[in-house]
Structures are given as C-alpha cells and as structure tokens.
Design a protein around this motif. Structure first.
Motif, PDB file in Angstrom:
ATOM      1  N   ARG A  19       0.838  -1.212   0.000  1.00 18.66           N
ATOM      2  CA  ARG A  19       0.000   0.000   0.000  1.00 18.66           C
ATOM      3  C   ARG A  19       0.866   1.252   0.000  1.00 18.66           C
ATOM      4  N   VAL A  20       1.931   1.245   0.822  1.00 15.03           N
ATOM      5  CA  VAL A  20       2.848   2.393   0.859  1.00 15.03           C
ATOM      6  C   VAL A  20       3.463   2.592  -0.521  1.00 15.03           C
ATOM      7  N   HIS A  21       3.847   1.489  -1.184  1.00 14.90           N
ATOM      8  CA  HIS A  21       4.446   1.567  -2.514  1.00 14.90           C
ATOM      9  C   HIS A  21       3.447   2.151  -3.510  1.00 14.90           C
ATOM     10  N   PRO A  30       7.249  14.127  -4.197  1.00 12.12           N
ATOM     11  CA  PRO A  30       7.715  13.340  -3.050  1.00 12.12           C
ATOM     12  C   PRO A  30       6.786  13.550  -1.857  1.00 12.12           C
ATOM     13  N   LEU A  31       6.626  12.524  -1.048  1.00 12.40           N
ATOM     14  CA  LEU A  31       5.756  12.604   0.121  1.00 12.40           C
ATOM     15  C   LEU A  31       6.572  12.426   1.392  1.00 12.40           C
ATOM     16  N   SER A  32       6.227  13.186   2.424  1.00  9.50           N
ATOM     17  CA  SER A  32       6.848  12.966   3.726  1.00  9.50           C
ATOM     18  C   SER A  32       6.212  11.709   4.319  1.00  9.50           C
ATOM     19  N   ALA A  33       6.844  11.160   5.350  1.00  8.60           N
ATOM     20  CA  ALA A  33       6.289   9.975   6.009  1.00  8.60           C
ATOM     21  C   ALA A  33       4.892  10.279   6.540  1.00  8.60           C
ATOM     22  N   TYR A  34       4.696  11.510   7.030  1.00 12.00           N
ATOM     23  CA  TYR A  34       3.372  11.852   7.561  1.00 12.00           C
ATOM     24  C   TYR A  34       2.319  11.973   6.474  1.00 12.00           C
ATOM     25  N   GLU A  35       2.707  12.426   5.301  1.00 16.89           N
ATOM     26  CA  GLU A  35       1.752  12.468   4.192  1.00 16.89           C
ATOM     27  C   GLU A  35       1.363  11.044   3.784  1.00 16.89           C
ATOM     28  N   VAL A  36       2.343  10.139   3.792  1.00 10.54           N
ATOM     29  CA  VAL A  36       2.045   8.729   3.497  1.00 10.54           C
ATOM     30  C   VAL A  36       1.089   8.202   4.568  1.00 10.54           C
ATOM     31  N   ASP A  38      -1.048   9.844   6.430  1.00 14.64           N
ATOM     32  CA  ASP A  38      -2.393  10.399   6.233  1.00 14.64           C
ATOM     33  C   ASP A  38      -3.154   9.634   5.170  1.00 14.64           C
ATOM     34  N   LYS A  39      -2.481   9.332   4.053  1.00  8.57           N
ATOM     35  CA  LYS A  39      -3.137   8.600   2.966  1.00  8.57           C
ATOM     36  C   LYS A  39      -3.479   7.168   3.397  1.00  8.57           C
ATOM     37  N   MET A  40      -2.621   6.559   4.222  1.00  7.52           N
ATOM     38  CA  MET A  40      -2.894   5.214   4.734  1.00  7.52           C
ATOM     39  C   MET A  40      -4.109   5.229   5.661  1.00  7.52           C
ATOM     40  N   ARG A  41      -4.191   6.279   6.486  1.00  5.50           N
ATOM     41  CA  ARG A  41      -5.268   6.367   7.482  1.00  5.50           C
ATOM     42  C   ARG A  41      -6.637   6.497   6.847  1.00  5.50           C
ATOM     43  N   ALA A  42      -6.680   6.946   5.600  1.00  7.63           N
ATOM     44  CA  ALA A  42      -7.966   7.041   4.906  1.00  7.63           C
ATOM     45  C   ALA A  42      -8.621   5.666   4.805  1.00  7.63           C
ATOM     46  N   LYS A  43      -7.804   4.600   4.875  1.00  8.94           N
ATOM     47  CA  LYS A  43      -8.355   3.238   4.745  1.00  8.94           C
ATOM     48  C   LYS A  43      -8.161   2.423   6.017  1.00  8.94           C
ATOM     49  N   GLY A  44      -8.128   3.080   7.178  1.00  6.77           N
ATOM     50  CA  GLY A  44      -8.006   2.335   8.427  1.00  6.77           C
ATOM     51  C   GLY A  44      -6.791   2.762   9.233  1.00  6.77           C
ATOM     52  N   THR A  47      -0.024   2.958  12.379  1.00  7.38           N
ATOM     53  CA  THR A  47       0.845   3.742  13.268  1.00  7.38           C
ATOM     54  C   THR A  47       2.079   4.254  12.528  1.00  7.38           C
ATOM     55  N   PRO A  48       2.635   5.405  12.962  1.00 11.69           N
ATOM     56  CA  PRO A  48       3.844   5.924  12.319  1.00 11.69           C
ATOM     57  C   PRO A  48       4.985   4.888  12.205  1.00 11.69           C
ATOM     58  N   PRO A  49       5.290   4.124  13.284  1.00 13.27           N
ATOM     59  CA  PRO A  49       6.393   3.161  13.141  1.00 13.27           C
ATOM     60  C   PRO A  49       6.180   2.149  12.010  1.00 13.27           C
ATOM     61  N   THR A  50       4.931   1.752  11.795  1.00 19.46           N
ATOM     62  CA  THR A  50       4.610   0.815  10.718  1.00 19.46           C
ATOM     63  C   THR A  50       4.938   1.437   9.365  1.00 19.46           C
ATOM     64  N   VAL A  51       4.590   2.709   9.203  1.00 17.84           N
ATOM     65  CA  VAL A  51       4.848   3.410   7.950  1.00 17.84           C
ATOM     66  C   VAL A  51       6.351   3.566   7.736  1.00 17.84           C
ATOM     67  N   TYR A  52       7.080   3.977   8.791  1.00 15.42           N
ATOM     68  CA  TYR A  52       8.534   4.124   8.677  1.00 15.42           C
ATOM     69  C   TYR A  52       9.202   2.788   8.325  1.00 15.42           C
ATOM     70  N   ARG A  53       8.750   1.714   8.974  1.00 15.54           N
ATOM     71  CA  ARG A  53       9.314   0.388   8.670  1.00 15.54           C
ATOM     72  C   ARG A  53       9.044  -0.001   7.227  1.00 15.54           C
ATOM     73  N   SER A  54       7.839   0.293   6.743  1.00 15.90           N
ATOM     74  CA  SER A  54       7.483  -0.021   5.360  1.00 15.90           C
ATOM     75  C   SER A  54       8.353   0.776   4.392  1.00 15.90           C
ATOM     76  N   LEU A  55       8.558   2.060   4.674  1.00 14.00           N
ATOM     77  CA  LEU A  55       9.398   2.907   3.816  1.00 14.00           C
ATOM     78  C   LEU A  55      10.830   2.378   3.796  1.00 14.00           C
ATOM     79  N   ASP A  56      11.344   2.006   4.974  1.00 13.03           N
ATOM     80  CA  ASP A  56      12.707   1.453   5.049  1.00 13.03           C
ATOM     81  C   ASP A  56      12.836   0.182   4.220  1.00 13.03           C
TER      82      ASP A  56
END
Length: 136
Positions: A19-21, A30-36, A38-44, A47-56
């Motif tokens: 989903r992050v991809h 380009p999107l900041s981690a927080y923008e990513v 926000d877009k993730m939260r639209a569908k449920g 948490t920030p750590p989950t998004v950061y781990r996915s980006l990494d």
C-alpha cells in the motif's frame, strides 16, 4: 501513473508495504512519512512506526528513495542494480522531481571511491534548482 516494468521484490512485500508503494507510485511529488501516513489512514488505522518500517523496507529493496534534502520519499522510477547511483533534479519552485541516471557521474564517483579506498554502499545525488517550466 504506475510504471509497467516489473520490480523484483514487490512480491515479497506485506500488504502494508504494498500500500505504501502504491501511494508513492501514484503521488505527483515526493511525500513525507506523515503524508504517506495520512493517505494510509484514509483506509483504516495505522501507526507511524509501521509506515517508517514499510518505507525502510521499500528503500532496502530498491523500490523507493529518500530525498535527504526534502526529508521525503519517492517511488523508484528506474530499476537500479546494486551500486547504481540514484540522481534527482528537484525544482525548488514547483516541487517537481525528476529521477535520472547518468553513467558518467556514476563512473566518476566510483573512481573516487576506488582511489580513496572508500566502499560506497548507496549514492543519492540531489540537484536543486528550477525546472524548465519555472525558468521560462
């Protein structure tokens, strides 16, 4: 616009990483981690750590890049091989980012690394300025 070339490693990703991809692929800029986030939260909830781990994970697999100067993320538009350099031209006026590869720059940097016994793991070049539309 999702690119059509097949990325190796996309199939090993979990649903959140996919989903992050997709979010990065469909973003214009380009999107900041927080923008990513926000877009993730639209569908449920997520948490920030989950998004950061996915980006990494996406960066590790060569599916995304982090632009240090913007503290933002972009989907990789070119398949890179190992020590290939990722280069970005960033317009400081409109925010447009163009990813490009340049074998000459890559070669020069690799010569420098050899000459100085430096083992380069990752090279990201960021050129900041104005795009063609903004210089008109």
């Amino acid at each position: 616009m999702v690119s059509t070339h097949h990325h190796h490693g996309l199939e090993d990703l979990n649903e959140t990483q996919k989903r992050v991809h997709r979010i990065l692929c469909s973003a214009q800029n380009p999107l900041s981690a927080y923008e990513v986030l926000d877009k993730m939260r639209a569908k449920g909830a997520v948490t920030p750590p989950t998004v950061y781990r996915s980006l990494d994970k996406l960066i590790e697999k060569g599916l995304a890049h982090r632009l240090e100067s913007l503290n933002a993320y972009v989907a990789c538009k070119h398949p890179h091989h190992g020590h290939d350099m990722a280069a970005f031209a960033i317009c400081e006026n409109c925010g447009f980012v163009k990813e490009f590869t340049d074998p000459h720059i890559s070669e020069r940097l690799s010569h420098w690394s050899d000459d100085h016994d430096f083992s380069a793991k990752k090279v990201t070049v960021e050129i900041r300025g104005r795009c063609a539309d903004c210089t008109k």
